[in-house]
Design a protein around this motif. Structure first.
Motif, PDB file in Angstrom:
ATOM      1  N   ILE A 189       4.247 -67.179  18.438  1.00 20.31           N
ATOM      2  CA  ILE A 189       3.598 -65.881  18.252  1.00 20.31           C
ATOM      3  C   ILE A 189       3.112 -65.437  19.627  1.00 20.31           C
ATOM      4  CG2 ILE A 189       1.780 -64.616  17.060  1.00 20.31           C
ATOM      5  CD1 ILE A 189       1.687 -67.043  15.085  1.00 20.31           C
ATOM      6  N   GLY A 190       3.594 -64.283  20.082  1.00 12.05           N
ATOM      7  CA  GLY A 190       3.292 -63.833  21.440  1.00 12.05           C
ATOM      8  C   GLY A 190       1.938 -63.139  21.548  1.00 12.05           C
ATOM      9  N   GLN A 191       1.511 -62.975  22.790  1.00 10.05           N
ATOM     10  CA  GLN A 191       0.218 -62.328  23.041  1.00 10.05           C
ATOM     11  C   GLN A 191       0.175 -60.905  22.504  1.00 10.05           C
ATOM     12  OE1 GLN A 191      -1.327 -62.521  27.017  1.00 10.05           O
ATOM     13  NE2 GLN A 191      -0.827 -64.682  27.211  1.00 10.05           N
ATOM     14  N   TYR A 192       1.290 -60.174  22.626  1.00  8.32           N
ATOM     15  CA  TYR A 192       1.295 -58.793  22.147  1.00  8.32           C
ATOM     16  C   TYR A 192       1.210 -58.744  20.632  1.00  8.32           C
ATOM     17  CZ  TYR A 192       2.069 -57.092  26.801  1.00  8.32           C
ATOM     18  OH  TYR A 192       1.893 -56.795  28.123  1.00  8.32           O
ATOM     19  N   GLU A 193       1.804 -59.717  19.987  1.00  5.21           N
ATOM     20  CA  GLU A 193       1.704 -59.766  18.531  1.00  5.21           C
ATOM     21  C   GLU A 193       0.263 -60.013  18.102  1.00  5.21           C
ATOM     22  OE1 GLU A 193       5.694 -61.406  16.643  1.00  5.21           O
ATOM     23  OE2 GLU A 193       5.085 -62.636  18.334  1.00  5.21           O
ATOM     24  N   ILE A 194      -0.414 -60.896  18.805  1.00  3.68           N
ATOM     25  CA  ILE A 194      -1.819 -61.160  18.497  1.00  3.68           C
ATOM     26  C   ILE A 194      -2.670 -59.916  18.780  1.00  3.68           C
ATOM     27  CG2 ILE A 194      -3.854 -62.515  19.136  1.00  3.68           C
ATOM     28  CD1 ILE A 194      -1.874 -64.125  17.510  1.00  3.68           C
ATOM     29  N   LYS A 195      -2.362 -59.260  19.892  1.00  4.06           N
ATOM     30  CA  LYS A 195      -3.080 -58.036  20.248  1.00  4.06           C
ATOM     31  C   LYS A 195      -2.949 -56.998  19.117  1.00  4.06           C
ATOM     32  CE  LYS A 195      -3.305 -54.969  24.280  1.00  4.06           C
ATOM     33  NZ  LYS A 195      -2.820 -53.678  23.759  1.00  4.06           N
ATOM     34  N   ASN A 196      -1.721 -56.810  18.647  1.00  2.60           N
ATOM     35  CA  ASN A 196      -1.497 -55.846  17.570  1.00  2.60           C
ATOM     36  C   ASN A 196      -2.159 -56.293  16.271  1.00  2.60           C
ATOM     37  OD1 ASN A 196      -0.035 -54.156  19.202  1.00  2.60           O
ATOM     38  ND2 ASN A 196       1.925 -55.123  18.707  1.00  2.60           N
ATOM     39  N   LEU A 197      -2.127 -57.586  16.032  1.00  3.60           N
ATOM     40  CA  LEU A 197      -2.761 -58.121  14.834  1.00  3.60           C
ATOM     41  C   LEU A 197      -4.266 -57.825  14.846  1.00  3.60           C
ATOM     42  CD1 LEU A 197      -2.604 -59.945  12.272  1.00  3.60           C
ATOM     43  CD2 LEU A 197      -2.968 -61.902  13.777  1.00  3.60           C
ATOM     44  N   LEU A 198      -4.886 -57.978  15.989  1.00  6.18           N
ATOM     45  CA  LEU A 198      -6.318 -57.735  16.100  1.00  6.18           C
ATOM     46  C   LEU A 198      -6.638 -56.247  15.990  1.00  6.18           C
ATOM     47  CD1 LEU A 198      -7.118 -60.238  18.983  1.00  6.18           C
ATOM     48  CD2 LEU A 198      -7.600 -60.517  16.554  1.00  6.18           C
ATOM     49  N   GLU A 199      -5.728 -55.408  16.488  1.00 10.45           N
ATOM     50  CA  GLU A 199      -5.978 -53.969  16.449  1.00 10.45           C
ATOM     51  C   GLU A 199      -5.695 -53.370  15.077  1.00 10.45           C
ATOM     52  OE1 GLU A 199      -3.755 -52.250  19.655  1.00 10.45           O
ATOM     53  OE2 GLU A 199      -5.144 -53.044  21.160  1.00 10.45           O
ATOM     54  N   ASP A 200      -4.601 -53.808  14.465  1.00  6.96           N
ATOM     55  CA  ASP A 200      -4.153 -53.179  13.224  1.00  6.96           C
ATOM     56  C   ASP A 200      -4.506 -53.980  11.974  1.00  6.96           C
ATOM     57  OD1 ASP A 200      -3.031 -51.385  14.963  1.00  6.96           O
ATOM     58  OD2 ASP A 200      -1.023 -52.268  14.849  1.00  6.96           O
ATOM     59  N   GLY A 201      -4.917 -55.209  12.135  1.00  3.98           N
ATOM     60  CA  GLY A 201      -5.255 -56.020  10.980  1.00  3.98           C
ATOM     61  C   GLY A 201      -4.055 -56.727  10.375  1.00  3.98           C
ATOM     62  N   ARG A 202      -2.841 -56.269  10.750  1.00  2.00           N
ATOM     63  CA  ARG A 202      -1.647 -56.974  10.302  1.00  2.00           C
ATOM     64  C   ARG A 202      -0.507 -56.680  11.248  1.00  2.00           C
ATOM     65  NH1 ARG A 202       0.646 -53.921   4.884  1.00  2.00           N
ATOM     66  NH2 ARG A 202       1.482 -52.102   5.933  1.00  2.00           N
ATOM     67  N   ILE A 203       0.473 -57.540  11.254  1.00  3.61           N
ATOM     68  CA  ILE A 203       1.666 -57.332  12.069  1.00  3.61           C
ATOM     69  C   ILE A 203       2.897 -57.681  11.258  1.00  3.61           C
ATOM     70  CG2 ILE A 203       0.809 -57.629  14.433  1.00  3.61           C
ATOM     71  CD1 ILE A 203       1.666 -60.639  14.139  1.00  3.61           C
ATOM     72  N   LYS A 204       4.002 -57.133  11.730  1.00  2.00           N
ATOM     73  CA  LYS A 204       5.294 -57.475  11.153  1.00  2.00           C
ATOM     74  C   LYS A 204       5.819 -58.657  11.947  1.00  2.00           C
ATOM     75  CE  LYS A 204       8.690 -54.423  11.523  1.00  2.00           C
ATOM     76  NZ  LYS A 204       9.336 -53.092  11.387  1.00  2.00           N
ATOM     77  N   VAL A 205       6.202 -59.722  11.267  1.00  2.00           N
ATOM     78  CA  VAL A 205       6.750 -60.871  11.987  1.00  2.00           C
ATOM     79  C   VAL A 205       8.183 -61.113  11.543  1.00  2.00           C
ATOM     80  CG1 VAL A 205       4.600 -62.082  12.502  1.00  2.00           C
ATOM     81  CG2 VAL A 205       5.703 -62.446  10.293  1.00  2.00           C
ATOM     82  N   ARG A 206       8.983 -61.564  12.498  1.00  2.00           N
ATOM     83  CA  ARG A 206      10.376 -61.871  12.203  1.00  2.00           C
ATOM     84  C   ARG A 206      10.495 -63.357  11.916  1.00  2.00           C
ATOM     85  NH1 ARG A 206      14.723 -60.326  16.582  1.00  2.00           N
ATOM     86  NH2 ARG A 206      13.789 -62.110  17.605  1.00  2.00           N
ATOM     87  N   LEU A 207      10.952 -63.676  10.751  1.00  2.00           N
ATOM     88  CA  LEU A 207      11.078 -65.069  10.341  1.00  2.00           C
ATOM     89  C   LEU A 207      12.548 -65.386  10.101  1.00  2.00           C
ATOM     90  CD1 LEU A 207       8.173 -64.961   7.722  1.00  2.00           C
ATOM     91  CD2 LEU A 207       8.010 -65.674  10.105  1.00  2.00           C
ATOM     92  N   HIS A 208      12.854 -66.641  10.102  1.00  2.00           N
ATOM     93  CA  HIS A 208      14.236 -67.068   9.892  1.00  2.00           C
ATOM     94  C   HIS A 208      14.283 -68.112   8.789  1.00  2.00           C
ATOM     95  CE1 HIS A 208      15.903 -65.277  13.609  1.00  2.00           C
ATOM     96  NE2 HIS A 208      14.662 -65.460  14.035  1.00  2.00           N
ATOM     97  N   GLY A 209      15.350 -68.073   8.039  1.00  2.00           N
ATOM     98  CA  GLY A 209      15.589 -69.147   7.089  1.00  2.00           C
ATOM     99  C   GLY A 209      16.141 -70.343   7.833  1.00  2.00           C
ATOM    100  N   ARG A 210      16.636 -71.321   7.116  1.00  2.00           N
ATOM    101  CA  ARG A 210      17.216 -72.479   7.789  1.00  2.00           C
ATOM    102  C   ARG A 210      18.461 -72.068   8.568  1.00  2.00           C
ATOM    103  NH1 ARG A 210      16.994 -76.444   3.005  1.00  2.00           N
ATOM    104  NH2 ARG A 210      16.144 -74.520   2.222  1.00  2.00           N
TER     105      ARG A 210
END
Ligand code: ZN
Length: 117
Positions: free
Chosen positions: A68-89
């Motif tokens: 999880i990158g710094q910008y994702e955390i920054k957005n999470l703190l500002e917006d209360g939620r973020i979109k994350v890209r996940l992968h299956g197996r």
């Protein structure tokens, strides 16, 4: 480095580089959520800690999100939620989910909510 304001106590959230079992990870922690080793070598919140906000950059590795990158955390703190890209197996395709801060786990995924891109 400060990445934003803590959602729980308004303290600063700081990014720290750590090495955990030989792996480099980032820890995003509220300045009021300090941890230390106690007499039994357990890693616990220190007596001065007034907050619990801590997220490790590999918190979502179980869903094959390596970091999880710094910008994702920054957005999470500002917006209360973020979109994350996940992968299956291996070999399965990627998908998106929302993630929010979680008092117990730092970050958690909203599995029931669809992300429209
Ligand atoms: Zn805090």
């Amino acid at each position: 480095m400060i990445v934003g304001k803590c959602p729980y106590c308004d303290g600063n959230v700081i990014a720290q580089k750590l090495s955990v079992q030989g792996q480099k990870v980032m820890l995003y922690t509220c300045e009021n959520a300090t941890k230390e080793y106690d007499l039994t070598e357990s890693y616990v919140f220190s007596a001065e800690a007034t907050c619990r906000f801590r997220i490790y950059s590999n918190a979502l590795k179980h869903w094959n999100k390596r970091s999880i990158g710094q910008y994702e955390i920054k957005n999470l703190l500002e917006d209360g939620r973020i979109k994350v890209r996940l992968h299956g197996r291996k070999g399965t395709r990627e998908y998106f989910k929302y993630a929010i801060t979680d008092a117990e786990y730092g970050i958690s995924i909203l599995w029931d909510e669809e992300v429209h891109q």
